[in-house]
Design an enzyme around this catalytic site. Sequence first.
Site, PDB file in Angstrom:
ATOM      1  N   SER A   7      -5.650   1.073  -6.693  1.00  0.00           N
ATOM      2  CA  SER A   7      -4.681   0.784  -7.766  1.00  0.00           C
ATOM      3  C   SER A   7      -5.166   1.315  -9.108  1.00  0.00           C
ATOM      4  O   SER A   7      -4.370   1.770  -9.935  1.00  0.00           O
ATOM      5  CB  SER A   7      -4.479  -0.730  -7.911  1.00  0.00           C
ATOM      6  OG  SER A   7      -4.215  -1.302  -6.674  1.00  0.00           O
ATOM      7  N   GLY A  20      -7.057  -3.066  -6.851  1.00  0.00           N
ATOM      8  CA  GLY A  20      -8.413  -2.638  -6.534  1.00  0.00           C
ATOM      9  C   GLY A  20      -8.681  -1.190  -6.893  1.00  0.00           C
ATOM     10  O   GLY A  20      -8.012  -0.617  -7.763  1.00  0.00           O
ATOM     11  N   ARG A  70       0.866  -1.186   0.000  1.00  0.00           N
ATOM     12  CA  ARG A  70       0.000   0.000   0.000  1.00  0.00           C
ATOM     13  C   ARG A  70       0.901   1.233   0.000  1.00  0.00           C
ATOM     14  O   ARG A  70       2.044   1.173   0.432  1.00  0.00           O
ATOM     15  CB  ARG A  70      -0.913  -0.011   1.221  1.00  0.00           C
ATOM     16  CG  ARG A  70      -1.851  -1.220   1.252  1.00  0.00           C
ATOM     17  CD  ARG A  70      -2.967  -1.018   2.251  1.00  0.00           C
ATOM     18  NE  ARG A  70      -3.746  -2.229   2.438  1.00  0.00           N
ATOM     19  CZ  ARG A  70      -4.739  -2.619   1.649  1.00  0.00           C
ATOM     20  NH1 ARG A  70      -5.088  -1.884   0.615  1.00  0.00           N
ATOM     21  NH2 ARG A  70      -5.398  -3.741   1.884  1.00  0.00           N
ATOM     22  N   GLY A  71       0.360   2.342  -0.461  1.00  0.00           N
ATOM     23  CA  GLY A  71       1.148   3.580  -0.497  1.00  0.00           C
ATOM     24  C   GLY A  71       2.235   3.515  -1.557  1.00  0.00           C
ATOM     25  O   GLY A  71       2.226   2.644  -2.424  1.00  0.00           O
ATOM     26  N   ASP A 118     -14.010  -7.861  -2.172  1.00  0.00           N
ATOM     27  CA  ASP A 118     -15.329  -7.550  -1.589  1.00  0.00           C
ATOM     28  C   ASP A 118     -16.301  -6.964  -2.622  1.00  0.00           C
ATOM     29  O   ASP A 118     -17.357  -6.490  -2.256  1.00  0.00           O
ATOM     30  CB  ASP A 118     -15.193  -6.647  -0.357  1.00  0.00           C
ATOM     31  CG  ASP A 118     -14.375  -5.408  -0.622  1.00  0.00           C
ATOM     32  OD1 ASP A 118     -14.131  -5.096  -1.798  1.00  0.00           O
ATOM     33  OD2 ASP A 118     -13.981  -4.745   0.355  1.00  0.00           O
ATOM     34  N   GLY A 131     -15.047  -6.574   3.836  1.00  0.00           N
ATOM     35  CA  GLY A 131     -16.059  -5.689   3.252  1.00  0.00           C
ATOM     36  C   GLY A 131     -16.030  -4.371   3.992  1.00  0.00           C
ATOM     37  O   GLY A 131     -16.692  -4.205   5.011  1.00  0.00           O
ATOM     38  N   TYR A 152      -8.192 -12.666   7.100  1.00  0.00           N
ATOM     39  CA  TYR A 152      -7.017 -12.901   6.258  1.00  0.00           C
ATOM     40  C   TYR A 152      -7.023 -14.309   5.667  1.00  0.00           C
ATOM     41  O   TYR A 152      -6.448 -14.537   4.600  1.00  0.00           O
ATOM     42  CB  TYR A 152      -5.724 -12.641   7.045  1.00  0.00           C
ATOM     43  CG  TYR A 152      -5.556 -11.165   7.352  1.00  0.00           C
ATOM     44  CD1 TYR A 152      -5.297 -10.257   6.339  1.00  0.00           C
ATOM     45  CD2 TYR A 152      -5.704 -10.680   8.649  1.00  0.00           C
ATOM     46  CE1 TYR A 152      -5.184  -8.902   6.594  1.00  0.00           C
ATOM     47  CE2 TYR A 152      -5.585  -9.325   8.919  1.00  0.00           C
ATOM     48  CZ  TYR A 152      -5.335  -8.441   7.886  1.00  0.00           C
ATOM     49  OH  TYR A 152      -5.225  -7.096   8.142  1.00  0.00           O
ATOM     50  N   ILE A 181      -9.566 -15.864   4.399  1.00  0.00           N
ATOM     51  CA  ILE A 181     -10.371 -15.988   3.171  1.00  0.00           C
ATOM     52  C   ILE A 181      -9.695 -15.316   1.976  1.00  0.00           C
ATOM     53  O   ILE A 181     -10.112 -15.498   0.849  1.00  0.00           O
ATOM     54  CB  ILE A 181     -11.825 -15.461   3.324  1.00  0.00           C
ATOM     55  CG1 ILE A 181     -11.881 -13.950   3.509  1.00  0.00           C
ATOM     56  CG2 ILE A 181     -12.543 -16.164   4.473  1.00  0.00           C
ATOM     57  CD1 ILE A 181     -13.301 -13.388   3.411  1.00  0.00           C
TER      58      ILE A 181
HETATM   59  N1  ADP Z   1      -5.909   8.204  -5.628  1.00  0.00           N
HETATM   60  C1  ADP Z   1      -4.802   7.501  -5.874  1.00  0.00           C
HETATM   61  N2  ADP Z   1      -3.894   7.950  -6.783  1.00  0.00           N
HETATM   62  C2  ADP Z   1      -2.760   7.247  -7.046  1.00  0.00           C
HETATM   63  N3  ADP Z   1      -2.461   6.081  -6.432  1.00  0.00           N
HETATM   64  C3  ADP Z   1      -3.313   5.583  -5.526  1.00  0.00           C
HETATM   65  C4  ADP Z   1      -4.524   6.264  -5.194  1.00  0.00           C
HETATM   66  N4  ADP Z   1      -5.174   5.534  -4.255  1.00  0.00           N
HETATM   67  C5  ADP Z   1      -4.393   4.451  -4.007  1.00  0.00           C
HETATM   68  N5  ADP Z   1      -3.290   4.471  -4.767  1.00  0.00           N
HETATM   69  C6  ADP Z   1      -2.201   3.486  -4.775  1.00  0.00           C
HETATM   70  O1  ADP Z   1      -2.687   2.220  -5.231  1.00  0.00           O
HETATM   71  C7  ADP Z   1      -2.094   1.166  -4.498  1.00  0.00           C
HETATM   72  C8  ADP Z   1      -3.146   0.257  -3.937  1.00  0.00           C
HETATM   73  O2  ADP Z   1      -4.149   1.008  -3.258  1.00  0.00           O
HETATM   74  P1  ADP Z   1      -4.973   0.399  -2.038  1.00  0.00           P
HETATM   75  O3  ADP Z   1      -6.083   1.323  -1.741  1.00  0.00           O
HETATM   76  O4  ADP Z   1      -4.050   0.046  -0.922  1.00  0.00           O
HETATM   77  O5  ADP Z   1      -5.496  -1.018  -2.560  1.00  0.00           O
HETATM   78  P2  ADP Z   1      -6.543  -1.423  -3.680  1.00  0.00           P
HETATM   79  O6  ADP Z   1      -5.969  -1.084  -4.981  1.00  0.00           O
HETATM   80  O7  ADP Z   1      -6.671  -2.879  -3.470  1.00  0.00           O
HETATM   81  O8  ADP Z   1      -7.801  -0.675  -3.383  1.00  0.00           O
HETATM   82  C9  ADP Z   1      -1.218   1.800  -3.428  1.00  0.00           C
HETATM   83  O9  ADP Z   1       0.135   1.707  -3.832  1.00  0.00           O
HETATM   84  C10 ADP Z   1      -1.704   3.226  -3.362  1.00  0.00           C
HETATM   85  O10 ADP Z   1      -0.680   4.146  -3.022  1.00  0.00           O
HETATM   86  O1  FBP Z   2      -4.498  -5.255   6.655  1.00  0.00           O
HETATM   87  P1  FBP Z   2      -4.429  -4.887   5.207  1.00  0.00           P
HETATM   88  O2  FBP Z   2      -3.401  -5.649   4.459  1.00  0.00           O
HETATM   89  O3  FBP Z   2      -4.337  -3.412   5.001  1.00  0.00           O
HETATM   90  O4  FBP Z   2      -5.767  -5.370   4.558  1.00  0.00           O
HETATM   91  C1  FBP Z   2      -7.019  -5.113   5.083  1.00  0.00           C
HETATM   92  C2  FBP Z   2      -7.954  -4.683   4.003  1.00  0.00           C
HETATM   93  O5  FBP Z   2      -7.735  -5.353   2.767  1.00  0.00           O
HETATM   94  C3  FBP Z   2      -8.965  -5.720   2.167  1.00  0.00           C
HETATM   95  O6  FBP Z   2      -9.088  -7.120   2.226  1.00  0.00           O
HETATM   96  C4  FBP Z   2      -8.993  -5.338   0.727  1.00  0.00           C
HETATM   97  O7  FBP Z   2      -8.781  -3.963   0.606  1.00  0.00           O
HETATM   98  P2  FBP Z   2      -8.227  -3.332  -0.739  1.00  0.00           P
HETATM   99  O8  FBP Z   2      -9.282  -3.542  -1.767  1.00  0.00           O
HETATM  100  O9  FBP Z   2      -8.021  -1.875  -0.468  1.00  0.00           O
HETATM  101  O10 FBP Z   2      -6.964  -4.023  -1.080  1.00  0.00           O
HETATM  102  C5  FBP Z   2     -10.029  -5.008   3.014  1.00  0.00           C
HETATM  103  O11 FBP Z   2     -11.243  -5.724   3.028  1.00  0.00           O
HETATM  104  C6  FBP Z   2      -9.362  -4.931   4.348  1.00  0.00           C
HETATM  105  O12 FBP Z   2      -9.832  -3.895   5.175  1.00  0.00           O
HETATM  106 MG    MG Z   3      -9.513  -0.809  -2.144  1.00  0.00          MG
END
Ligand code: ADP
Ligand code: FBP
Ligand code: MG
Length: 472
Positions: free
Chosen positions: A193, A190, A165-166, A221, A265, A376, A378
């Site tokens: 991303s 997701g 993340r990040g 989810d 979720g 975790y 699932i």
């Molecule tokens: N608004 C955004 N603009 C650019 N990158 C983003 C943004 N939101 C999230 N990201 C980047 O996308 C990656 C995954 O985001 P995250 O929310 O953790 O998971 P997911 O893609 O599963 O929802 C991370 O590296 C995060 O920094």
């Molecule tokens: O502890 P972590 O790795 O941040 O993951 C927890 C989160 O990841 C998820 O399984 C999936 O979230 P993302 O779609 O942002 O990857 C969420 O349901 C949950 O809150």
């Molecule tokens: Mg997400």
Amino acid sequence: MSSSVSNSDRKIVTGSAGYILEDVPHFTDDFPDCPTYPNPLQDNAAYSVVKQYFVDDDDTVPQKIVVHPDSPRGTHFRRAGPRQRVYFESDDVLACIVTCGGLCPGLNTVIREIVCGLSYMYGVKRILGIDGGYRGFYARNTIHLDTNTVNDIHRSGGTILGTSRGGHDTTKIVDSIQDRGINQVYIIGGDGSQKGAAAIFEEIRRRKLKVAVAGIPKTIDNDIPIIDRSFGFDTAVEEAQRAINAAHVEATSFENGIGLVKLMGRYSGFIAMYATLASRDVDCCLIPESPFFLEGPGGLFEFISKRLKESGHMVIVIAEGAGQDLLAESIEESKTLKDASGNKLLQDVGLWISQRIKDHFAKKMTLNLKYIDPTYMIRAVPSNASDNVCCTLLAQSAVHGVMAGYNGFTVGLVNGRHTYIPFYRITEKQNKVVTTDRMWARLLSSTNQPSFMKHDDIDSNQLVGEPGTMKW
Ligand SMILES: Nc1ncnc2c1ncn2[C@@H]1O[C@H](COP(=O)(O)OP(=O)(O)O)[C@@H](O)[C@H]1O
Ligand SMILES: O=P(O)(O)OC[C@H]1O[C@](O)(COP(=O)(O)O)[C@@H](O)[C@@H]1O
Ligand SMILES: [Mg+2]
């Protein structure tokens, strides 16, 4: 198709009877004279026998399939699949694959099938894995991928590439793409991303690079809009059954037994809803979209009391994002905490509600509550058979789209057909359970739980809003 409106963000084509195509960018938008080549698949023995293997350029898929005789034809998305001509010569391709965000069953299968699709269908030999999510573009070495290295990976959970993340730095990521000479970028992730993918694509366009960016939606989810579902959801619902079964066994074995299961979720309760409907042992399902309350007439405590009197045990399934408003009232700092990607950090609603139930009944009756948190578990398992097929089709559709010159799209299943969806439609909102849809009514009737809603509480937006996907 009659007219076309295009700006840097949107490419809308309109036709007769209210037909709208929300199209995706194409190489020819920015490079009108770029060369094309015959699709190598036409010489592939496996595919050459298929009649009409190539998708007609005019094929589109409707977003809404339930219509009235006088309904406008409405919004459509471009149908995914191989085209007669491709915009890359196989030897010129340098592709990369990155996985971002939380784990989801099937990540390895998608990686495998992108590599195999590129190699076997299009003869691509140079494919890189990006190590550990977006930051891997600029902070790590790449990982060499070929059909041998990915051969068995679909049998394992997680992602062989790692994830994070990040760490999304658009400039550094595009610098790395440019410096390495990468010309195809496959982003498996997701909602966060896909926002990152859209930013990368915009920067690539700004720099006038001939680089394709494609997203493959990863949403355990089911919170990504437009699409029916993506890989991993089916596996997660199946895996959740094991936790619910355990909760049921525990609950039925003790006096006034309660088995409480927390499922994933954050904002969308689809896993909890489908796991509940599948199991038939669940007495109460709590999701983020349906507010509930604990005390007083019509509240959760009253329902628990009633159900225990009737059957001596009960199973409760709660999605991680349910009841967060109730928790926030008691835990002030929970309102501001975020993860590295900027997602709001949720408090453990399972622990909190377990304690509240125990406290409430402490002086009234003996209660045996067992809290199971398989969240975790699932998502760390390998994908099941149906998700493996889903992964394969998504990966192949993404590869076909990129080779055909489409760009800046997320591939997704819409009404059972694979499509290319512009990034902005994927990122503009979240998919949620619509509690005024028949599916939620089926759930309420199957558990016989109260709706915890007074009629006035029903969000008027939900009554007129776009229905959630996955409706039967
Ligand atoms: N608004 C955004 N603009 C650019 N990158 C983003 C943004 N939101 C999230 N990201 C980047 O996308 C990656 C995954 O985001 P995250 O929310 O953790 O998971 P997911 O893609 O599963 O929802 C991370 O590296 C995060 O920094
Ligand atoms: O502890 P972590 O790795 O941040 O993951 C927890 C989160 O990841 C998820 O399984 C999936 O979230 P993302 O779609 O942002 O990857 C969420 O349901 C949950 O809150
Ligand atoms: Mg997400």
